[in-house]
Scaffold this motif. Sequence first.
Motif, short mmCIF file in Angstrom:
data_model
loop_
_atom_site.label_atom_id
_atom_site.label_comp_id
_atom_site.label_asym_id
_atom_site.label_seq_id
_atom_site.Cartn_x
_atom_site.Cartn_y
_atom_site.Cartn_z
N GLY A 392 0.81 -1.21 0.00
CA GLY A 392 0.00 0.00 0.00
C GLY A 392 0.85 1.26 0.00
N ASN A 395 2.46 1.66 -3.41
CA ASN A 395 1.49 2.16 -4.39
C ASN A 395 1.23 3.65 -4.20
OD1 ASN A 395 1.22 -0.37 -5.56
ND2 ASN A 395 -0.54 -0.94 -4.30
N SER A 396 1.12 4.06 -2.94
CA SER A 396 0.90 5.48 -2.64
C SER A 396 2.08 6.31 -3.12
CB SER A 396 0.69 5.68 -1.14
OG SER A 396 -0.48 5.04 -0.70
#
Length: 453
Positions: A392, A395-396
């Motif tokens: 996560g 991806n951010s």
Amino acid sequence: MASISSLGIGSGLDLNGLLDDLQKAEKEKLVPIVERQETQQTKISAYGQLQSALSQFQTAAEALNDSALYESLSTSVGGSAITAAADEEAQPGSYNVTVDTLATRGTLASEGVAAADEAITAADQKLTLNFADGSTQEIDIASGSTLEDIRDTINATEDSGVNATIINDGTNYRLALSSSETGADASIADFSFDGTAPFTADTANTLQSGTDAALTVNGIDITSSTNQVEGAIQGVTLNLQEEGNSTVKVEQNTLKVREAVTGFVNAYNDLKDTISDLTSFNSDTGEAGELVGDSVVRTVESRLRGVLGGVVDGELSILSDIGISQKYDSGLGYSKLEIDEGKLNDAIANNQEALSTFFAGDTEEAGMAGQINTTIEQLLSSNGRVSGAIAGAENSKASLVEQYTRMEQSIEQTMSRYRSQFGQLDGMIAQMNQTSSYLTQQFDALDAQLGRS
């Protein structure tokens, strides 16, 4: 409208300076994106530290999740007559070993010849080596061979059964043979040539027969052709060093078990230290750890706390039964595992079967170590909480890189528009200045004419 080659020339205004200020203001829009990128990178690094600490704890737990660990044996030897090593077939026990005779190699030398590098064979012939067990070995000797050639030919012959050297006795050179193997049967006994012998064996003076090793184990007589004795004690190899007495003890390898348990405790405490660093908060300075308040960390701690505080079927059912307990450290502000040495020593020395059941169980996931391994495997799997948090954050970060690129492009478009508008403004003011100057000149000329009239 006339073109302006450099902003401000036409108007006299500091338009370049104003553009620089506007560009700085526009680029401030990138700062929050960079800060969020740094935050995500910090989180990725922090999650990586957590992942590494969990993996090390998992490795330590896996070492305990092996029933063979609790069955391993070690040997201890008293006395210098032997050394010993046990394998998986050995059984616990104590043995008295007396070495009466070491296994030796047979040796034999030839009669002497005048020179080692002069030809001593007139034709091709065979050298036959005779051994104490009645076996023979034939070696082809070429015509015109020297004593050195014969030595080299013997040594180059695979499975000749002997090693050959040359010895000078002060007057002549002799071929010296030593059996490749120890023991009476492998001993060199004699040699001969099938043609005219360049020299003969000096069996009367130089023959020394090889001997078998003779020893007793708990009073039982044993012979061996080598000084490495296997099978006299089940699963134990005895290496004879010298004549004399020794004792051999085969017992459970408590050191390996202790090292594994200690490694398990240390790995867990290292994990707790890592979590503490990542979630710390200093109220005086306002500095906070990278994962303070993070739900993933809370999940990890909760899952491990549940496993470590759980019950295992067996004589030993909880960690405290083997002397491992969680103790709160007020200085650190969190709990760590602590070992009760006396209790652990008792379990390792006297109850390794129950210890094996507690940690390893009868299936891969039944014991405490197996349960911990399963829990960490779930946390670190591709769809687990820790891996998911890393993915996560990555991806951010990737999204922020794209956002940064788009913002840069937007800023460049805005600045291009400003430059175009400022150029137009500069040209317009320049034209206005020219018109103003022209009108001023006309009014001055008109005033001059009116004044003359």
